[in-house]
Design a protein around this motif. Structure first.
Motif, PDB file in Angstrom:
ATOM      1  N   LEU A 113       3.754   8.742 -49.658  1.00  0.00           N
ATOM      2  CA  LEU A 113       4.123   7.326 -49.607  1.00  0.00           C
ATOM      3  C   LEU A 113       3.034   6.494 -48.933  1.00  0.00           C
ATOM      4  N   TYR A 114       2.395   7.039 -47.919  1.00  0.00           N
ATOM      5  CA  TYR A 114       1.263   6.320 -47.333  1.00  0.00           C
ATOM      6  C   TYR A 114       0.128   6.197 -48.349  1.00  0.00           C
ATOM      7  N   GLY A 115      -0.081   7.240 -49.135  1.00  0.00           N
ATOM      8  CA  GLY A 115      -1.091   7.164 -50.191  1.00  0.00           C
ATOM      9  C   GLY A 115      -0.753   6.106 -51.227  1.00  0.00           C
ATOM     10  N   VAL A 116       0.523   5.989 -51.576  1.00  0.00           N
ATOM     11  CA  VAL A 116       0.966   4.945 -52.508  1.00  0.00           C
ATOM     12  C   VAL A 116       0.745   3.569 -51.898  1.00  0.00           C
ATOM     13  N   ALA A 117       1.010   3.437 -50.604  1.00  0.00           N
ATOM     14  CA  ALA A 117       0.791   2.148 -49.929  1.00  0.00           C
ATOM     15  C   ALA A 117      -0.687   1.761 -49.975  1.00  0.00           C
ATOM     16  N   VAL A 118      -1.560   2.741 -49.831  1.00  0.00           N
ATOM     17  CA  VAL A 118      -3.003   2.466 -49.931  1.00  0.00           C
ATOM     18  C   VAL A 118      -3.352   2.022 -51.350  1.00  0.00           C
TER      19      VAL A 118
ATOM     20  N   ILE B  37      -5.218   6.496 -41.853  1.00  0.00           N
ATOM     21  CA  ILE B  37      -5.166   7.428 -40.723  1.00  0.00           C
ATOM     22  C   ILE B  37      -3.821   8.146 -40.699  1.00  0.00           C
ATOM     23  N   GLN B  38      -2.726   7.411 -40.908  1.00  0.00           N
ATOM     24  CA  GLN B  38      -1.410   8.039 -40.943  1.00  0.00           C
ATOM     25  C   GLN B  38      -1.314   9.047 -42.083  1.00  0.00           C
ATOM     26  N   ALA B  39      -1.864   8.685 -43.237  1.00  0.00           N
ATOM     27  CA  ALA B  39      -1.825   9.598 -44.381  1.00  0.00           C
ATOM     28  C   ALA B  39      -2.617  10.870 -44.080  1.00  0.00           C
ATOM     29  N   ALA B  40      -3.796  10.725 -43.505  1.00  0.00           N
ATOM     30  CA  ALA B  40      -4.610  11.897 -43.188  1.00  0.00           C
ATOM     31  C   ALA B  40      -3.928  12.788 -42.150  1.00  0.00           C
ATOM     32  N   LEU B  41      -3.320  12.178 -41.139  1.00  0.00           N
ATOM     33  CA  LEU B  41      -2.627  12.969 -40.127  1.00  0.00           C
ATOM     34  C   LEU B  41      -1.416  13.692 -40.708  1.00  0.00           C
TER      35      LEU B  41
END
Length: 95
Positions: free
Chosen positions: A62-67, A79-83
């Protein structure tokens, strides 16, 4: 989170916010990104208490989709997606 506070602030305190086309266009562009980020944040909070690999992968996705929805805010979300992708690799498979 700050964008959410800004939009709520503008909606209630600025009457032109509702009728101005520029604000409406900005909201139309940014809102899907905000929804994906809200859902990812919610899933991250669920992952804190329930360490399942599927939920961690879902939050990272979902963080990747937000990006992908709004690349201008990539520096705040990547950063959140990578973590979370790192946490996905660190969680043992039996959990």
């Amino acid at each position: 989170m700050l964008a959410t506070v800004f939009y709520i602030w503008q909606f209630f305190l600025n009457p032109a916010f509702v009728t101005d086309p520029a604000y409406q266009d900005a909201l139309r562009i940014v809102f899907p990104h905000l929804v994906a980020t809200w859902l990812a944040t919610l899933m991250t909070l669920v992952c804190l208490f329930k360490e399942t690999k599927g939920l961690v992968l879902l939050a990272a996705g979902l963080y990747g989709v937000a990006v992908a929805l709004f690349p201008s805010y990539m520096m705040y979300v990547i950063i959140q997606a990578a973590l979370l992708f790192t946490a996905y690799l660190k969680i043992e498979p039996n959990k």
